[in-house]
Design a protein around this motif. Structure first.
Motif, PDB file in Angstrom:
ATOM      1  N   ALA A  29       0.805  -1.281   0.108  1.00 19.87           N
ATOM      2  CA  ALA A  29      -0.275   0.095   0.065  1.00 19.87           C
ATOM      3  C   ALA A  29       0.932   1.244  -0.052  1.00 19.87           C
ATOM      4  O   ALA A  29       0.531   2.209  -0.801  1.00 19.87           O
ATOM      5  N   ILE A  49       2.371   1.738  -3.384  1.00 18.10           N
ATOM      6  CA  ILE A  49       1.234   2.134  -4.560  1.00 18.10           C
ATOM      7  C   ILE A  49       1.042   3.479  -4.185  1.00 18.10           C
ATOM      8  O   ILE A  49       1.304   4.326  -5.206  1.00 18.10           O
ATOM      9  N   SER A  70      -2.739   5.655  -1.124  1.00 21.64           N
ATOM     10  CA  SER A  70      -3.360   4.658  -1.887  1.00 21.64           C
ATOM     11  C   SER A  70      -4.562   4.543  -1.415  1.00 21.64           C
ATOM     12  O   SER A  70      -5.607   3.857  -2.204  1.00 21.64           O
ATOM     13  N   PRO A 116      -8.707   4.976  -4.408  1.00 19.81           N
ATOM     14  CA  PRO A 116      -9.126   3.694  -4.776  1.00 19.81           C
ATOM     15  C   PRO A 116      -8.729   2.866  -6.133  1.00 19.81           C
ATOM     16  O   PRO A 116      -8.486   1.746  -6.073  1.00 19.81           O
ATOM     17  N   THR A 163      -6.164   3.471  -7.655  1.00 17.45           N
ATOM     18  CA  THR A 163      -4.781   2.748  -7.637  1.00 17.45           C
ATOM     19  C   THR A 163      -4.936   1.298  -7.282  1.00 17.45           C
ATOM     20  O   THR A 163      -3.982   0.558  -7.849  1.00 17.45           O
ATOM     21  N   TRP A 164      -5.620   1.156  -6.432  1.00 14.07           N
ATOM     22  CA  TRP A 164      -5.648  -0.463  -5.889  1.00 14.07           C
ATOM     23  C   TRP A 164      -6.326  -1.315  -7.249  1.00 14.07           C
ATOM     24  O   TRP A 164      -5.995  -2.421  -7.437  1.00 14.07           O
ATOM     25  N   SER A 186      -3.660  -1.814  -9.801  1.00 13.42           N
ATOM     26  CA  SER A 186      -2.633  -2.847  -9.274  1.00 13.42           C
ATOM     27  C   SER A 186      -3.192  -4.255  -9.500  1.00 13.42           C
ATOM     28  O   SER A 186      -2.289  -5.108  -9.825  1.00 13.42           O
ATOM     29  N   PHE A 187      -4.619  -4.370  -8.987  1.00 16.08           N
ATOM     30  CA  PHE A 187      -5.145  -5.452  -9.165  1.00 16.08           C
ATOM     31  C   PHE A 187      -5.390  -6.085 -10.519  1.00 16.08           C
ATOM     32  O   PHE A 187      -5.129  -7.156 -10.989  1.00 16.08           O
ATOM     33  N   THR A 220       2.335  -2.287 -13.104  1.00  9.07           N
ATOM     34  CA  THR A 220       1.642  -1.575 -12.250  1.00  9.07           C
ATOM     35  C   THR A 220       2.217  -0.094 -12.042  1.00  9.07           C
ATOM     36  O   THR A 220       1.363   0.807 -12.055  1.00  9.07           O
TER      37      THR A 220
END
Length: 179
Positions: free
Chosen positions: A10, A13, A42, A46, A48-49, A52-53, A98
């Motif tokens: 986290a 990111i 991060s 949200p 950004t998550w 990354s996912f 990412t």
């Protein structure tokens, strides 16, 4: 151990996103931020998550395809794709994918703000000057980053110098109705 790894992910990111976004406004975030600010960055964004996912899903799918190739007899030109080494190197691809997606997202978000979009706040400083309308770029534990869209200027204020930050309610932002 898992909590520490998630904290580290986290923070990384948030660090990458904060750096890319604020760097688009010529702000060196490392001068103003504490390490805990990157964790919060991060969580404040949200997307950004989600990016990354999706990068993780893409690499996991590619690794699954690589395993399928490894299980069957393949031509010598495709053996590299089914190798264990390829799948290990693919994790570097995950980090690169990412990083690139977070960077592109941050730059696009910065362009939107420069084009006049973004949350506008009314800010009053402790010096008694009249309130000013600004777009908030972000915050750290000690600083607030604001953008003056009219003059295309960035302002960095210590948090303790801001008396009031207010945002108009959705009803106030609408155009007045005439009856």
């Amino acid at each position: 151990m898992l909590f520490s790894i998630l904290y580290l992910i986290a923070s990384l990111i948030g660090l990458l996103y904060s750096w890319a976004f604020l760097n688009a406004f010529d702000i060196n975030v490392f001068r103003y931020a504490d390490i805990s600010d990157f964790l919060l960055a991060s969580l404040k964004e949200p997307m950004t998550w989600l990016l990354s996912f999706f990068a993780l899903l893409a690499v996991a799918f590619d690794n699954a395809c690589s395993l399928r190739v490894a299980r069957r007899e393949t031509h010598r030109w495709f053996r590299w794709y089914g190798s264990e080494r390829y799948r290990r190197v693919n994790y570097i691809v995950f980090f690169g994918l990412t990083a690139i997606s977070l960077y592109v997202y941050a730059i696009e978000k910065a362009e939107e703000i420069r084009d006049g979009e973004g949350e506008r706040f009314s800010m009053q400083l402790t010096d008694g000057a009249p309130p000013k309308q600004r777009v908030m770029l972000g915050t750290t534990a000690r600083f607030v980053f604001l953008f003056d869209a009219d003059q295309e200027r960035v302002e960095i204020h210590p948090a303790e110098s801001i008396l009031i930050l207010s945002k108009p309610s959705p009803a106030q932002s609408e155009t007045p109705r005439t009856e």
